[in-house]
Scaffold this motif. Structure first.
Motif: not given
Ligand SMILES: [Zn+2]
Ligand SMILES: [Zn+2]
Length: 278
Positions: A57-64, A122-124, A144-146, A185-187, A192-194
């Protein structure tokens, strides 16, 4: 035709979901270690060589986290868009070329008999996506990560019979919790996240599109609990006239172990007898 959908791990510590349609078997994300993935597959009676691919889905470490070792060891093809590939290879270049596959966000493609639509969320991250998977009359989606609700991704996911949807946090728990200001702020940002309430709002819309079972996933370990997520979402479903458990199965995906699988089967097509009357 049988579809099996089973989150193997879901949460900010690591995400990995197993989906199969007939004999085509995929993972969506591999954010836990290769050993944990292998052990989770074993619980489903599978080995890594049974997989046809891993969708990222994307390159954040919790996904790869697990893809590097997993792919070097077992040779499973990895699918991601170019933005995500940049992020994956920035972390570690050591993924053999023959296992790298790139797609374009919004353009559907096939792995085996599964039609896959990666859609923008929409996610960073560089170019984050969710996935809508279809095969015959069966369909499933991972979203997820929306950062926020918008018509575009909800429309794409609409029609999925099974969905893994983010219920990351309880807004008050984030605000009152221990995280530093910038992280809060990020979350809570639009990339950030839903939160639990928005997850429920999305599910209420998806219910109109025919969703039968939902996993609430990607729960924060600090800013949510399975009980809070479940009660907020099912409460809002009930308020809008949907009976959780009867009209819509709602499960909370487990953070660090495999969840209960959902199995959907399409009845075999009716064989029509030739009309012999004339
Ligand atoms: Zn992320
Ligand atoms: Zn994540």
């Amino acid at each position: 035709m049988k579809m099996i959908f089973c989150p193997l791990a879901s949460g900010s510590a690591g995400n990995c979901t197993y989906v199969s349609f007939g004999n085509t078997r995929l993972l969506i994300d591999a954010g836990i270690s290769a050993t944990k993935i292998t052990n989770a597959l074993k619980q489903l009676g599978l080995t890594p060589s049974d997989l046809n691919g891993i969708l990222i889905t994307h390159e954040h470490v919790d996904h790869i986290r697990g893809i590097y070792v997993f792919t070097r060891k077992y040779g499973v093809p990895i699918y991601a868009n170019n933005g995500t590939w940049m992020g994956i290879l920035k972390r570690d270049q050591d993924i053999p070329m023959q296992y790298r596959f790139a797609f374009e966000t919004g353009m559907d493609f096939y792995i085996g008999n599964i039609n896959i639509t990666p859609f923008a969320i929409p996610h960073d991250a560089n170019d984050p996506v969710g996935y809508m998977l279809r095969c015959g009359r069966l369909s499933a989606a991972v979203a997820t990560d929306i950062g926020h609700l918008n018509d575009e991704w909800i429309r794409t996911v609409s029609g999925a019979q099974v969905v893994l949807l983010e219920a990351n946090h309880d807004v008050e728990m984030v605000k009152k919790g221990p995280y530093p200001y910038h992280l809060k702020q990020r979350i809570l940002s639009r990339r950030g996240h839903l939160c639990n309430e928005d997850c429920a709002r999305a599910l209420i819309q998806l219910y109109g599109g025919g969703v039968q079972a939902a996993f609430l996933g990607h729960l924060s370990g600090e800013n949510n609990t399975p009980e809070v997520a479940y009660s907020v979402v099912t409460g809002m479903l009930q308020d809008s006239g949907i009976r959780p458990g009867e009209e819509l199965v709602v499960n909370v995906a487990r953070r660090d172990q495999i969840s209960d699988m959902i199995v959907l089967e399409t009845p075999p097509e009716k064989v029509r007898r030739p009309d012999m009357s004339n």
